[in-house]
Design a protein around this motif. Structure first.
Motif, mmCIF file in Angstrom:
data_model
loop_
_atom_site.group_PDB
_atom_site.id
_atom_site.type_symbol
_atom_site.label_atom_id
_atom_site.label_comp_id
_atom_site.label_asym_id
_atom_site.label_seq_id
_atom_site.Cartn_x
_atom_site.Cartn_y
_atom_site.Cartn_z
ATOM 1 N N GLY A 72 0.789 -1.220 0.000
ATOM 2 C CA GLY A 72 0.000 0.000 0.000
ATOM 3 C C GLY A 72 0.828 1.279 0.000
ATOM 4 N N LYS A 73 2.135 1.168 0.076
ATOM 5 C CA LYS A 73 3.000 2.347 0.081
ATOM 6 C C LYS A 73 3.213 2.824 -1.358
ATOM 7 C CE LYS A 73 4.382 1.516 4.400
ATOM 8 N NZ LYS A 73 4.256 2.197 5.557
ATOM 9 N N ALA A 74 3.205 4.132 -1.538
ATOM 10 C CA ALA A 74 3.401 4.703 -2.871
ATOM 11 C C ALA A 74 4.893 4.794 -3.195
ATOM 12 C CB ALA A 74 2.779 6.092 -2.939
ATOM 13 N N VAL A 75 5.239 4.418 -4.422
ATOM 14 C CA VAL A 75 6.605 4.500 -4.919
ATOM 15 C C VAL A 75 6.552 5.083 -6.321
ATOM 16 C CG1 VAL A 75 8.634 3.156 -5.601
ATOM 17 C CG2 VAL A 75 7.377 2.534 -3.561
ATOM 18 N N LEU A 76 7.425 6.034 -6.616
ATOM 19 C CA LEU A 76 7.532 6.575 -7.964
ATOM 20 C C LEU A 76 8.599 5.791 -8.721
ATOM 21 C CD1 LEU A 76 7.492 10.435 -7.421
ATOM 22 C CD2 LEU A 76 5.624 8.959 -8.114
ATOM 23 N N THR A 77 8.257 5.350 -9.929
ATOM 24 C CA THR A 77 9.252 4.709 -10.776
ATOM 25 C C THR A 77 9.502 5.625 -11.959
ATOM 26 O OG1 THR A 77 7.569 3.459 -11.971
ATOM 27 C CG2 THR A 77 8.611 2.377 -10.101
ATOM 28 N N ILE A 78 10.767 5.847 -12.244
ATOM 29 C CA ILE A 78 11.179 6.738 -13.328
ATOM 30 C C ILE A 78 11.907 5.879 -14.345
ATOM 31 C CG2 ILE A 78 12.523 8.779 -13.910
ATOM 32 C CD1 ILE A 78 12.291 9.436 -10.829
ATOM 33 N N SER A 79 11.337 5.767 -15.539
ATOM 34 C CA SER A 79 11.929 4.923 -16.568
ATOM 35 C C SER A 79 12.118 5.719 -17.854
ATOM 36 C CB SER A 79 11.047 3.694 -16.829
ATOM 37 O OG SER A 79 9.755 4.102 -17.198
ATOM 38 N N GLY A 80 12.950 5.202 -18.732
ATOM 39 C CA GLY A 80 13.168 5.832 -20.027
ATOM 40 C C GLY A 80 14.393 6.720 -20.077
ATOM 41 N N ILE A 81 15.273 6.624 -19.085
ATOM 42 C CA ILE A 81 16.506 7.396 -19.098
ATOM 43 C C ILE A 81 17.603 6.478 -19.636
ATOM 44 C CG2 ILE A 81 18.176 8.685 -17.734
ATOM 45 C CD1 ILE A 81 15.947 9.227 -15.718
ATOM 46 N N ALA A 82 18.082 6.773 -20.846
ATOM 47 C CA ALA A 82 19.078 5.924 -21.505
ATOM 48 C C ALA A 82 20.479 6.352 -21.097
ATOM 49 C CB ALA A 82 18.913 5.994 -23.014
ATOM 50 N N LYS A 83 20.871 5.962 -19.903
ATOM 51 C CA LYS A 83 22.201 6.255 -19.383
ATOM 52 C C LYS A 83 22.747 5.007 -18.726
ATOM 53 C CE LYS A 83 21.774 11.177 -18.732
ATOM 54 N NZ LYS A 83 22.224 12.307 -17.970
ATOM 55 N N PRO A 84 24.072 4.908 -18.587
ATOM 56 C CA PRO A 84 24.649 3.752 -17.889
ATOM 57 C C PRO A 84 24.215 3.699 -16.425
ATOM 58 C CG PRO A 84 26.342 4.978 -19.064
ATOM 59 C CD PRO A 84 25.094 5.776 -19.143
ATOM 60 N N HIS A 85 24.366 2.531 -15.840
ATOM 61 C CA HIS A 85 23.916 2.286 -14.465
ATOM 62 C C HIS A 85 24.549 3.267 -13.476
ATOM 63 C CE1 HIS A 85 22.335 -0.052 -11.128
ATOM 64 N NE2 HIS A 85 23.540 0.005 -10.569
ATOM 65 N N ASP A 86 25.832 3.565 -13.638
ATOM 66 C CA ASP A 86 26.516 4.468 -12.704
ATOM 67 C C ASP A 86 25.904 5.867 -12.722
ATOM 68 O OD1 ASP A 86 28.162 2.363 -12.141
ATOM 69 O OD2 ASP A 86 29.751 3.011 -13.504
ATOM 70 N N GLU A 87 25.547 6.363 -13.914
ATOM 71 C CA GLU A 87 24.936 7.687 -14.013
ATOM 72 C C GLU A 87 23.520 7.690 -13.447
ATOM 73 O OE1 GLU A 87 25.339 9.659 -17.797
ATOM 74 O OE2 GLU A 87 27.280 8.705 -18.129
ATOM 75 N N LEU A 88 22.806 6.573 -13.602
ATOM 76 C CA LEU A 88 21.469 6.467 -13.008
ATOM 77 C C LEU A 88 21.553 6.496 -11.487
ATOM 78 C CD1 LEU A 88 19.692 3.785 -15.226
ATOM 79 C CD2 LEU A 88 19.308 6.236 -15.211
ATOM 80 N N VAL A 89 22.576 5.868 -10.932
ATOM 81 C CA VAL A 89 22.753 5.869 -9.477
ATOM 82 C C VAL A 89 23.011 7.292 -8.985
ATOM 83 C CG1 VAL A 89 24.267 5.071 -7.615
ATOM 84 C CG2 VAL A 89 23.502 3.471 -9.364
ATOM 85 N N LEU A 90 23.831 8.050 -9.712
ATOM 86 C CA LEU A 90 24.094 9.442 -9.323
ATOM 87 C C LEU A 90 22.835 10.306 -9.414
ATOM 88 C CD1 LEU A 90 27.565 10.012 -11.018
ATOM 89 C CD2 LEU A 90 27.078 9.669 -8.598
ATOM 90 N N LEU A 91 22.054 10.118 -10.488
ATOM 91 C CA LEU A 91 20.804 10.877 -10.633
ATOM 92 C C LEU A 91 19.820 10.498 -9.530
ATOM 93 C CD1 LEU A 91 19.059 12.846 -12.238
ATOM 94 C CD2 LEU A 91 18.343 10.912 -13.653
ATOM 95 N N ALA A 92 19.736 9.215 -9.199
ATOM 96 C CA ALA A 92 18.843 8.779 -8.124
ATOM 97 C C ALA A 92 19.275 9.384 -6.791
ATOM 98 C CB ALA A 92 18.828 7.257 -8.039
ATOM 99 N N ALA A 93 20.568 9.484 -6.563
ATOM 100 C CA ALA A 93 21.062 10.083 -5.318
ATOM 101 C C ALA A 93 20.658 11.552 -5.225
ATOM 102 C CB ALA A 93 22.579 9.944 -5.236
ATOM 103 N N LYS A 94 20.741 12.282 -6.340
ATOM 104 C CA LYS A 94 20.311 13.690 -6.354
ATOM 105 C C LYS A 94 18.822 13.803 -6.030
ATOM 106 C CE LYS A 94 23.318 15.861 -9.765
ATOM 107 N NZ LYS A 94 23.343 16.484 -11.092
ATOM 108 N N LEU A 95 18.024 12.960 -6.684
ATOM 109 C CA LEU A 95 16.576 13.007 -6.464
ATOM 110 C C LEU A 95 16.228 12.651 -5.020
ATOM 111 C CD1 LEU A 95 15.325 11.327 -9.759
ATOM 112 C CD2 LEU A 95 15.199 13.746 -9.176
ATOM 113 N N LYS A 96 16.886 11.663 -4.465
ATOM 114 C CA LYS A 96 16.602 11.254 -3.093
ATOM 115 C C LYS A 96 16.961 12.353 -2.103
ATOM 116 C CE LYS A 96 18.928 7.397 -3.125
ATOM 117 N NZ LYS A 96 19.495 6.084 -2.742
#
Length: 136
Positions: A72-96
């Motif tokens: 029942g907890k809400a989670v946002l999923t963000i998809s469609g960013i064509a970047k390597p895994h390391d860059e996605l981790v950095l972007l996720a850290a900024k968003l968090k």
């Protein structure tokens, strides 16, 4: 019968006239689940490379709110960013950090805990992404 005795080396040479034990070597090289070999010792498995996420045809990043399978907890999923895994981790850290919440990167999809669609959309647009809301 005592005259018919042969040594182990002679017996192996009769089985394999080339002098090398190629049957055993090819069996060892073909086995993908091999853990240890008497030839080389411990076999270290190579880690698979992290896959790059795929972008959508229109180039937009999808922001989806999900609750199914999450107690029942809400989670946002963000998809469609064509970047390597390391860059996605950095972007996720900024968003968090900006959203003051937790999250993760799984299979090229960024997950942000909580329902902060407006804030996440503004942050992604500030990073230069075109965004779309998907789902409910």
């Amino acid at each position: 019968m005592a005259g018919n005795k042969i040594s182990l080396a002679d017996w192996q040479a009769q089985l394999n006239p080339q002098g090398s034990n190629t049957a055993v070597k090819t069996a060892v090289k073909d086995d993908a689940n091999l853990v240890y070999s008497t030839e080389g010792g411990k076999i270290v498995a190579k880690a698979p490379a992290k896959a790059v996420a795929e972008a959508f045809a229109d180039g937009a990043v999808r922001i989806r709110r999900e609750t199914k399978g999450r107690g029942g907890k809400a989670v946002l999923t963000i998809s469609g960013i064509a970047k390597p895994h390391d860059e996605l981790v950095l972007l996720a850290a900024k968003l968090k950090k900006k959203c003051a919440c937790g999250g993760a990167v799984k299979d090229g999809i960024i997950e942000i805990q909580g329902d902060k669609r407006m804030l996440v959309e503004q942050l992604l647009q500030a990073e230069g992404f075109k965004t779309k809301w998907a789902g409910g």
